[in-house]
Design a protein around this motif. Structure first.
Motif, PDB file in Angstrom:
ATOM      1  N   SER A  31      56.957  26.577  55.245  1.00 15.49           N
ATOM      2  CA  SER A  31      56.711  27.174  53.934  1.00 15.49           C
ATOM      3  C   SER A  31      57.896  27.028  52.989  1.00 15.49           C
ATOM      4  O   SER A  31      57.811  27.453  51.830  1.00 15.49           O
TER       5      SER A  31
ATOM      6  N   THR B 251      49.402  21.924  54.821  1.00 10.57           N
ATOM      7  CA  THR B 251      48.502  22.472  53.807  1.00 10.57           C
ATOM      8  C   THR B 251      47.159  22.844  54.418  1.00 10.57           C
ATOM      9  O   THR B 251      46.543  23.854  54.028  1.00 10.57           O
TER      10      THR B 251
ATOM     11  N   THR C 220      44.577  26.101  47.601  1.00 10.54           N
ATOM     12  CA  THR C 220      44.845  25.426  48.880  1.00 10.54           C
ATOM     13  C   THR C 220      43.686  24.516  49.271  1.00 10.54           C
ATOM     14  O   THR C 220      43.895  23.444  49.853  1.00 10.54           O
TER      15      THR C 220
ATOM     16  N   ALA D 234      52.383  27.314  50.664  1.00 11.05           N
ATOM     17  CA  ALA D 234      51.542  26.127  50.632  1.00 11.05           C
ATOM     18  C   ALA D 234      52.007  25.137  49.576  1.00 11.05           C
ATOM     19  O   ALA D 234      51.939  23.917  49.775  1.00 11.05           O
TER      20      ALA D 234
ATOM     21  N   TYR E 210      47.621  26.281  55.852  1.00  7.96           N
ATOM     22  CA  TYR E 210      47.629  27.363  54.871  1.00  7.96           C
ATOM     23  C   TYR E 210      46.249  27.581  54.257  1.00  7.96           C
ATOM     24  O   TYR E 210      45.873  28.726  53.966  1.00  7.96           O
ATOM     25  N   ALA E 211      45.478  26.509  54.060  1.00  8.41           N
ATOM     26  CA  ALA E 211      44.123  26.671  53.547  1.00  8.41           C
ATOM     27  C   ALA E 211      43.257  27.433  54.547  1.00  8.41           C
ATOM     28  O   ALA E 211      42.460  28.299  54.173  1.00  8.41           O
TER      29      ALA E 211
ATOM     30  N   SER F 239      44.416  31.216  54.604  1.00  9.90           N
ATOM     31  CA  SER F 239      44.297  32.024  53.391  1.00  9.90           C
ATOM     32  C   SER F 239      43.289  33.140  53.609  1.00  9.90           C
ATOM     33  O   SER F 239      42.190  32.905  54.119  1.00  9.90           O
TER      34      SER F 239
ATOM     35  N   CYS G 217      45.309  31.114  45.528  1.00  9.00           N
ATOM     36  CA  CYS G 217      45.524  30.655  46.902  1.00  9.00           C
ATOM     37  C   CYS G 217      44.220  30.167  47.526  1.00  9.00           C
ATOM     38  O   CYS G 217      44.167  29.103  48.138  1.00  9.00           O
TER      39      CYS G 217
ATOM     40  N   GLY H  45      50.686  31.596  49.167  1.00  6.33           N
ATOM     41  CA  GLY H  45      50.475  30.547  48.180  1.00  6.33           C
ATOM     42  C   GLY H  45      51.743  29.759  47.913  1.00  6.33           C
ATOM     43  O   GLY H  45      51.717  28.522  47.798  1.00  6.33           O
TER      44      GLY H  45
ATOM     45  N   VAL I  36      49.449  27.280  41.916  1.00  9.53           N
ATOM     46  CA  VAL I  36      49.475  28.188  43.067  1.00  9.53           C
ATOM     47  C   VAL I  36      50.828  28.878  43.184  1.00  9.53           C
ATOM     48  O   VAL I  36      50.914  30.089  43.436  1.00  9.53           O
TER      49      VAL I  36
END
Length: 451
Positions: free
Chosen positions: A299, A346, A364, A406, A349-350, A353, A360, A403, A394
């Motif tokens: 991150s 990524t 993402t 990401a 993180y998507a 979320s 976010c 966010g 983001v």
């Protein structure tokens, strides 16, 4: 540069996780000294040490403790001062690349237990919680066994004494297994999860120090932060400040992983450089060279070989344009595709979320779509500008720091390796692996982390 093993000093001893082994090495001496002080004096000691939170942001630990409102004779009570106080230890370690808290709890869990008792005494809490990631059953069992030993020995659940307004101190300590969501590493989402609700970040203010767990004053600290406290109490402030830098004193665990000869945990003073740690770790794997690295997990904005001599403390890494974070040093050599690495992060993180906020949840999702297009060789030059624009939409706009986590790798990779993104367009796919375009599942038709 030499290592400074403190937290990791006994990891190689026979059964270092047992109470007998811990006490034989001076364990619970810090607690004995803390109970001879008033709670306020313990807070002042930790403040004077300069200990900064080891969970990411680097906020001063003693100052955070002092935010818990107290009833002071002769003064008007502050909001929440008359409510129960709680200590919560964030052991939900799940940042990609971060791997320091789990081995610490597995090898020497009593270090955390002792630190939690001291911290609870300082903030005048009578109940503490350790919120640990649910998947790490071995660590969880080891920690629960240590807590049971502490209860049997009278360190928990029985009057420990104390002085001043801390007299008659007792503590109950609960180990709570989390539900396996990365978002629960965010302190307010963790509190919601601990209360039995869906883990989602809370709007602040009010901050946890005023209205945290069960709407009561709560202090949330990282495992390494709390585990560092016993040594400060037993060895003294001057000893602790003899290591590290003026604004970032002390020792810490650097988690070295990736393309290195000897990955692992390297406990060193704050302010060392990656070059020094790599020298101890045997360098980048033979026949290869450093391409990029993360100073604090996936991150944090990535850095390059030009940053080998940046001091690994909060000020040094910040000045270089990144964050020290959890000191997760992920090393990547020249065989790694930057676009593919950023895509993998990524996607994580998507997936993680919570879906609460639009930047976010939707951002993402679209970042993953754009990165997959580029990796497949279906992108065009305009996608790079769109990618940067979505990341900017983001960063700093999401409800919590997920966010930012990401967007940061994307922005930093575009800064340092834009030519590699361009090659994904001009070459019609990843220049590192011609089969990369066949490895992706179809993207769902609708966006959102809560889909």
């Amino acid at each position: 540069m030499t290592l400074t093993p403190v937290l990791s000093a006994r990891w190689g001893d026979p059964e270092p996780w047992t109470l007998d082994s811990y006490r034989a090495a001076g364990g619970y001496e810090g607690l004995r000294r803390a109970l001879a002080m008033t709670p306020g004096e313990v807070i002042d000691t930790v403040k004077a040490s300069g200990l900064r939170g080891r969970g990411g942001a680097g906020f001063p630990t003693g100052l955070k403790w002092s935010f818990i409102p107290q009833l002071v004779p002769g003064e008007d009570p502050k909001p929440g001062a008359d409510k129960p106080h709680y200590l919560v230890v964030n052991a939900d370690e799940s940042e990609p690349g971060t791997c320091k808290d789990m081995p610490l709890m597995f090898a020497t869990p009593h270090t955390l237990v002792e630190g939690a008792i001291i911290a609870a005494y300082a903030i005048r809490a009578r109940h503490a919680f350790i919120y640990i990631r649910g998947e790490v059953l071995g660590v969880q069992r080891r920690l629960r066994a240590a807590v049971a030993e502490a209860y049997a020995a009278g360190y928990l659940g029985a009057p420990l004494g104390g002085t001043g307004d801390g007299a008659g101190f007792t503590l109950e300590l609960t180990v709570h297994g989390g539900a396996g969501a990365y978002i629960c590493g965010e302190e307010t989402a963790l509190l919601d999860s601990l209360e039995g609700r869906r883990g989602q970040p809370r709007l602040r203010p009010p901050f946890p120090a005023v209205a945290g767990l069960y709407a009561s004053p709560t202090c949330v600290n990282n495992v390494e932060s709390i585990s560092s406290v016993p040594a400060i109490l037993s060895r003294g402030v001057e000893w602790f400040r003899s290591m590290g830098s003026e604004k970032s004193p002390g020792f810490t665990l650097y988690s070295l992983s990736g393309h290195v000869a000897r990955p692992g945990q390297y406990e060193a003073p704050l302010g060392v450089t990656l070059r020094e740690i790599l020298d101890l770790a045997g360098g980048v794997r033979p026949g290869h060279r450093l391409k990029f690295w993360t100073p604090g997990g996936s991150s944090t904005p990535m850095l390059t070989a030009d940053h080998l001599d940046v001091p690994l403390d909060y000020e040094g890494v910040g000045a270089a344009g990144s964050m020290l974070g959890t000191k997760a040093l992920q090393i990547f050599d020249e065989t790694t595709c930057v676009v593919r690495a950023v895509l993998r992060w990524t996607e994580f993180y998507a997936h993680e979320s919570c879906g609460k906020c639009t930047p976010c949840r939707e951002g993402t999702y679209w970042l993953v779509r754009l990165l997959r297009r580029l990796e497949r060789g279906e992108g065009d030059a305009g996608d790079l500008d769109v990618l940067a624009d979505v990341a900017d939409g983001v960063l700093g706009k999401a409800f919590c720091a997920l966010g930012d986590g990401a967007a940061s790798p994307i922005q930093s990779s575009l800064k340092y390796f834009r030519d590699e993104y361009v090659r994904h367009v001009t070459d019609g796919g990843c220049p590192f692996d011609p089969t990369a375009s066949m490895r992706f599942a179809p993207v769902p038709a609708t966006g959102g982390g809560a889909r």
